[in-house]
Design a protein around this motif. Structure first.
Motif, short mmCIF file in Angstrom:
data_model
loop_
_atom_site.label_atom_id
_atom_site.label_comp_id
_atom_site.label_asym_id
_atom_site.label_seq_id
_atom_site.Cartn_x
_atom_site.Cartn_y
_atom_site.Cartn_z
N HIS A 35 4.27 -6.04 1.50
CA HIS A 35 4.37 -4.68 2.05
C HIS A 35 5.84 -4.24 2.03
O HIS A 35 6.70 -4.87 2.62
N ASP A 37 8.24 -1.08 2.94
CA ASP A 37 8.35 0.19 3.64
C ASP A 37 9.50 1.01 3.07
O ASP A 37 10.65 0.57 3.10
N HIS A 68 4.53 1.26 0.76
CA HIS A 68 4.18 2.23 1.81
C HIS A 68 5.27 3.30 1.82
O HIS A 68 6.36 3.09 2.34
N MET A 70 6.87 6.29 3.09
CA MET A 70 7.00 7.22 4.23
C MET A 70 8.06 8.25 3.86
O MET A 70 9.16 8.27 4.42
N ASP A 178 -1.37 -1.20 9.88
CA ASP A 178 0.09 -1.40 9.89
C ASP A 178 0.66 -1.01 11.24
O ASP A 178 0.56 0.16 11.64
#
Ligand code: DX5
Ligand code: ZN
Length: 221
Positions: A35, A37, A68, A70, A178
């Motif tokens: 994962h 971010d 991920h 954002m 998450d």
């Protein structure tokens, strides 16, 4: 996509100077995803990992990435990132006016397209794109920082998303969770339908990461 229970360690929680060691533990422990971010300081009030980090990780392991994003307007920035077949790319429904377009761009590169939704976002945002997604990333904390407490209403929401996906013929679509995925919370999340568990400071990144992985694995079996 397979609905087998999977672990995706959150790389922002690693000691970056020891990253290679962490990756070799993840490989040894048969970790399913990594994962990553990516935060842009606009969509969320923080900055984290970026394009070069993604490139480096991609070069040093075969473990599929779980990006991920954002970031605002991801459809204009997907080309900056190194990803492909077998990788997951999650974009936030709240971050774009072109959700369908952004998902198509991910799929055109062979990756799995996920829609991420914040705790305060209703699940109806999935309605017009449900046929185009491989999964939903249900944020169980507000995105931006590690080490937060679970937003309790998100447990019900996971069940709601599962029901919605099943009712729409998407039985193979997966649910990723998450935020504050502790051993205890992981069990509850599993009960209501979570498939991929992001391991952060609440589970994996404690004293011994192999032990953390083992405990999380046990909780989601
Ligand atoms: C944000 C991150 C965090 C975090 C998860 O998207 O993925 O949620 O690292 O780990 P915890 O919440 O356990 O610190
Ligand atoms: Zn994340």
């Amino acid at each position: 996509m397979s609905r087998g229970k999977s672990i995706s360690p959150s790389l922002m929680c690693c000691d970056f100077l020891a990253l290679e060691k962490y990756i070799s533990v993840f490989e040894k422990e048969n970790i399913e995803y990594l994962h990553i971010d990516v935060m842009d300081g606009e969509f969320v009030p923080n900055f984290t990992l970026g394009t070069d980090f993604v490139k480096q990780i991609k070069k040093c392991t075969q473990i599929p990435l779980d990006l991920h994003l954002m970031i605002n307007n991801p459809e204009t920035k997907l080309d900056f990132f190194d990803f492909g077949k077998n990788d997951i790319v999650s974009i936030h429904a709240e971050a774009t006016r072109h959700l369908h377009l952004a998902l198509q761009k991910i799929k055109n590169r062979g990756a799995k397209a996920f829609v991420a939704i914040n705790p305060g976002t209703p699940i109806y945002v999935l309605e017009e794109v449900v046929d185009d997604i491989d999964g939903v990333l249900v944020m169980t904390v507000n995105p931006g920082f590690a080490g937060q407490k679970l937003v309790p209403s998100t447990l019900k929401k996971i069940a709601k998303v599962r029901k919605y996906l099943d009712e729409n013929g998407k039985i193979d679509a997966v649910i990723e969770v998450d935020g504050n995925v502790s051993i205890e919370n992981a069990k509850l999340m599993k009960e209501v339908g979570a498939d991929i568990f992001v391991g952060g400071t609440s589970s994996i990144f404690k004293d011994n990461i192999s032990e953390g992985i083992c405990n999380l694995r046990h909780a989601i079996m």
